[in-house]
Design an enzyme around this catalytic site. Structure first.
Site, PDB file in Angstrom:
ATOM      1  N   THR A 151     -14.909  91.927  29.935  1.00 26.74           N
ATOM      2  CA  THR A 151     -14.659  90.531  30.294  1.00 26.74           C
ATOM      3  C   THR A 151     -13.356  89.985  29.722  1.00 26.74           C
ATOM      4  O   THR A 151     -12.978  88.856  30.038  1.00 26.74           O
ATOM      5  CB  THR A 151     -15.832  89.650  29.809  1.00 26.74           C
ATOM      6  N   ASP A 152     -12.674  90.760  28.879  1.00 24.13           N
ATOM      7  CA  ASP A 152     -11.385  90.323  28.340  1.00 24.13           C
ATOM      8  C   ASP A 152     -10.370  91.454  28.428  1.00 24.13           C
ATOM      9  O   ASP A 152      -9.702  91.788  27.463  1.00 24.13           O
ATOM     10  CB  ASP A 152     -11.541  89.850  26.891  1.00 24.13           C
ATOM     11  N   LEU A 153     -10.264  92.049  29.606  1.00 19.85           N
ATOM     12  CA  LEU A 153      -9.329  93.150  29.796  1.00 19.85           C
ATOM     13  C   LEU A 153      -7.910  92.603  29.891  1.00 19.85           C
ATOM     14  O   LEU A 153      -7.547  91.932  30.855  1.00 19.85           O
ATOM     15  CB  LEU A 153      -9.682  93.945  31.057  1.00 19.85           C
TER      16      LEU A 153
END
Length: 236
Positions: free
Chosen positions: A166-168
């Protein structure tokens, strides 16, 4: 083999092959300092300590909140079950990714301390040796198309394991001295069936490239992301 140590209000899950030290001690920085085993630190939301265990170098991180709410409640989370805690979730996810052949830090140990209706959490994981994030690298040089293809292939391997990062962003992609690509920071990430969420990961990554290009003038252009997608589409 994953072991579980429990005493009163805390549980530690750990890999007995990677952790030979007492599991109840390894989340205390003083323990490592007494062993002369602190090899460095990094500042982020809090301090990440780098320590030398008997098996490998590791990163010790205490979970902290961000944003405005984090200024009020810095490191406490609502407790709804031991296996629903953030450190256990990340520990388990890293184990699954490593088993699937994705280049991620090996999870060594996770701790949860329950305090009434809340808990605090810590994670001890492998420190990737001789590695820099893409921001640090691209500030100084270009990457060849084959390297972008390798990055895309590694992301595809993660997606084939049904893990939604979710935080690539390019801070969470590392390149080590041997040329291997690593993906890090799986806090609040999770496994998700289907494929309709995968594009949002890639869109987020593209936005981070564009943001860092404007902010730091990194050596990157839109064609480079096309090479990344070539590697992704070939692997997925």
């Amino acid at each position: 083999m994953i072991k579980r140590y429990q005493s009163q209000n805390q549980i530690v899950w750990y890999d007995e092959q990677l952790l030979l030290e007492p599991p109840e001690q390894v989340f205390n920085v003083d323990f490592w300092q007494q062993q002369n085993s602190v090899v460095g630190s990094a500042q982020g939301r809090g301090t990440t300590w780098f320590v030398q265990t008997q098996v490998l170098q590791a990163a010790l991180r205490h979970y902290r909140r961000g944003g405005l709410f984090g200024k009020l409640v810095s490191d406490s989370y609502w407790f709804s079950g031991w296996e629903k805690t953030r450190s256990y979730a990340e520990f388990r996810l890293l184990t699954q990714l490593a088993d699937a052949g994705v280049n991620v830090p090996k999870p060594i140990a996770a701790r949860v301390i329950k305090k009434g209706f809340t808990y605090q959490a810590d994670l001890l994981s492998e420190k990737i040796a001789n590695a820099k994030d893409l921001v640090g690298i691209l500030q100084h040089k270009d990457l060849q198309p084959k390297k972008y293809q390798a990055i895309g292939a590694e992301i595809a391997k993660m997606h084939k394991a049904y893990v939604n990062h979710t935080d690539l962003n390019i801070h969470n992609l590392l390149l080590d001295s041997s040329g291997k690509i690593w993906i890090i920071d799986f806090d609040k990430c999770y496994q998700q069936q289907g494929t309709d969420w995968q594009q949002s990961n890639l869109d987020r990554l593209l936005r981070s490239f564009r943001k860092e290009q404007k902010k730091r003038n990194i050596h990157w252009n839109e064609d480079d992301f096309g090479h990344l997608m070539d590697g992704y589409n070939t692997t997925i």
